[in-house]
Design a protein around this motif. Structure first.
Motif, mmCIF file in Angstrom:
data_model
loop_
_atom_site.group_PDB
_atom_site.id
_atom_site.type_symbol
_atom_site.label_atom_id
_atom_site.label_comp_id
_atom_site.label_asym_id
_atom_site.label_seq_id
_atom_site.Cartn_x
_atom_site.Cartn_y
_atom_site.Cartn_z
ATOM 1 N N ASN A 102 36.082 -22.841 2.817
ATOM 2 C CA ASN A 102 35.859 -21.470 2.335
ATOM 3 C C ASN A 102 34.636 -20.841 2.981
ATOM 4 O O ASN A 102 33.984 -19.973 2.398
ATOM 5 C CB ASN A 102 35.690 -21.485 0.808
ATOM 6 C CG ASN A 102 37.003 -21.791 0.126
ATOM 7 O OD1 ASN A 102 37.999 -21.113 0.364
ATOM 8 N ND2 ASN A 102 37.033 -22.838 -0.663
ATOM 9 N N ASP A 133 28.248 -28.685 -2.922
ATOM 10 C CA ASP A 133 27.957 -27.833 -4.089
ATOM 11 C C ASP A 133 28.457 -28.412 -5.409
ATOM 12 O O ASP A 133 27.755 -28.389 -6.425
ATOM 13 C CB ASP A 133 28.504 -26.408 -3.866
ATOM 14 C CG ASP A 133 29.986 -26.352 -3.525
ATOM 15 O OD1 ASP A 133 30.627 -27.412 -3.378
ATOM 16 O OD2 ASP A 133 30.520 -25.230 -3.401
ATOM 17 N N GLU A 155 36.158 -34.207 -2.762
ATOM 18 C CA GLU A 155 37.120 -33.212 -2.251
ATOM 19 C C GLU A 155 38.494 -33.265 -2.932
ATOM 20 O O GLU A 155 39.533 -33.158 -2.269
ATOM 21 C CB GLU A 155 37.284 -33.361 -0.725
ATOM 22 C CG GLU A 155 36.051 -33.004 0.077
ATOM 23 C CD GLU A 155 35.711 -31.512 0.027
ATOM 24 O OE1 GLU A 155 36.596 -30.680 -0.162
ATOM 25 O OE2 GLU A 155 34.506 -31.202 0.160
ATOM 26 N N HIS A 202 41.394 -30.713 -2.485
ATOM 27 C CA HIS A 202 42.259 -30.762 -1.311
ATOM 28 C C HIS A 202 43.410 -31.744 -1.476
ATOM 29 O O HIS A 202 44.106 -32.053 -0.504
ATOM 30 C CB HIS A 202 41.432 -31.093 -0.065
ATOM 31 C CG HIS A 202 40.552 -29.956 0.337
ATOM 32 N ND1 HIS A 202 40.722 -29.245 1.492
ATOM 33 C CD2 HIS A 202 39.518 -29.365 -0.306
ATOM 34 C CE1 HIS A 202 39.809 -28.281 1.554
ATOM 35 N NE2 HIS A 202 39.072 -28.333 0.479
ATOM 36 N N GLU A 237 43.758 -26.414 -4.210
ATOM 37 C CA GLU A 237 42.936 -25.216 -4.432
ATOM 38 C C GLU A 237 43.645 -23.928 -4.018
ATOM 39 O O GLU A 237 43.333 -22.875 -4.533
ATOM 40 C CB GLU A 237 41.550 -25.348 -3.802
ATOM 41 C CG GLU A 237 41.503 -25.302 -2.314
ATOM 42 C CD GLU A 237 40.054 -25.372 -1.806
ATOM 43 O OE1 GLU A 237 39.142 -25.711 -2.564
ATOM 44 O OE2 GLU A 237 39.865 -25.076 -0.612
HETATM 45 C C1 BGC Z 1 35.397 -27.358 -0.405
HETATM 46 C C2 BGC Z 1 34.478 -28.245 -1.199
HETATM 47 C C3 BGC Z 1 33.713 -27.428 -2.213
HETATM 48 C C4 BGC Z 1 34.652 -26.586 -3.053
HETATM 49 C C5 BGC Z 1 33.907 -25.671 -3.997
HETATM 50 C C6 BGC Z 1 36.272 -26.550 -1.329
HETATM 51 O O1 BGC Z 1 37.084 -25.696 -0.606
HETATM 52 O O2 BGC Z 1 36.208 -28.117 0.455
HETATM 53 O O3 BGC Z 1 33.585 -28.917 -0.345
HETATM 54 O O4 BGC Z 1 32.972 -28.284 -3.033
HETATM 55 O O5 BGC Z 1 35.470 -25.791 -2.224
HETATM 56 O O6 BGC Z 1 33.081 -24.792 -3.338
#
Ligand code: BGC
Length: 259
Positions: free
Chosen positions: A81, A108, A154, A157, A168
């Motif tokens: 993202n 994060d 992760e 995913h 996601e």
């Molecule tokens: C990322 C993660 C991240 C999450 C929330 C995902 O798309 O791959 O690394 O923790 O988004 O920001």
């Protein structure tokens, strides 16, 4: 500057948010400060906005930073993202150079989890498997076993609806907004995701963080998964609080190493 105060920054797909945190209590000190994540979000552009957040607080000590990527030793390895220019670069070095202070970077969701387990609802749950899912532009995950973190999991995913759709894309808050789903419709989707993850990892507790954790009441009826699910108590400040606490941990580690 009080010595129990640290600055945490949470870099997200839409905003870069900073805040001062009392690292003894986990409380925010004063207001958060947020600037839009630049578009495109390539390293130079993000580093510039990141520096403006640091300048706002007139901060002159180490900084903790949550980043939406797999992060190992300061290097960011993925960019779901955020601009692909972040793949394989040393984010800690880039951000440190930009603001002139040492920046410690970690995923994060891992830092949001660290905050919840140290100061929030996870504090009372140091035993067994605790999973935190952050719901925002993406789905982030943090996994703890007896209070110890397994970083960079992760789980946003995971493939959920066939090979073309990672979880996601189907069940993050961005999917709800993009497809204009009601909270009920989105809650049913999110429940499918939780059922899948629950089957794979059998956690003792699931904590929901990120922006959508504030709206828990709107979809909790949809969550039928047979594991306790609770909203994060630090809500979407958890990323900042965890980042500040991570800075504190690193500062202590460096001080001990220098002794
Ligand atoms: C990322 C993660 C991240 C999450 C929330 C995902 O798309 O791959 O690394 O923790 O988004 O920001």
């Amino acid at each position: 500057m009080q010595n129990n105060m640290m600055l945490g920054v949470d870099v997200g797909g839409s905003g870069i948010k900073g805040g001062l945190v009392n690292i003894e209590t986990g409380e925010m000190i004063g207001e958060r400060f947020r600037l839009e994540t630049p578009k495109p979000s390539h390293p130079d552009a993000v580093a510039e906005v990141f520096s403006k957040v640091i300048e706002h607080f007139e901060w002159t000590d180490v900084i903790g930073c949550g980043f939406p990527s797999v992060v190992k030793n300061g290097v960011t390895y993925t960019a779901a993202n955020i601009d692909k220019g972040w793949i394989g670069v040393n984010a800690a070095e880039i951000l440190s150079e930009a603001c002139g202070q040492e920046v410690f970077v970690r995923n994060d969701a891992d830092l949001a989890g660290l905050a919840e387990l140290t100061f929030g609802v996870g504090k009372e749950h140091q035993n067994g498997v605790v999973l935190l899912i952050t719901i925002g532009s993406g789905l982030g995950s943090a996994l703890f076993i007896n209070g110890h973190m397994v970083p960079n999991t992760e789980f946003g995913h995971l493939y959920l609806k066939g090979q073309d759709s990672i979880a996601e894309h189907y069940a993050a808050d961005s999917a709800r907004k993009r497809e204009d789903l009601s909270w009920k419709a989105w809650g049913n989707r999110f429940n499918e995701y939780l059922e899948h993850i629950n089957f794979l990892f059998s956690p003792n507790l699931i904590i929901l963080g990120g922006g959508a954790s504030k709206k828990f009441a709107k979809y909790k009826e949809q969550l039928k998964v047979k594991t306790k699910v609770i909203p994060a108590s630090l809500l979407n400040s958890a990323g900042i609080i965890g980042a500040a606490y991570f800075a504190h941990q690193n500062k202590q580690r460096l001080a001990t190493a220098a002794e």
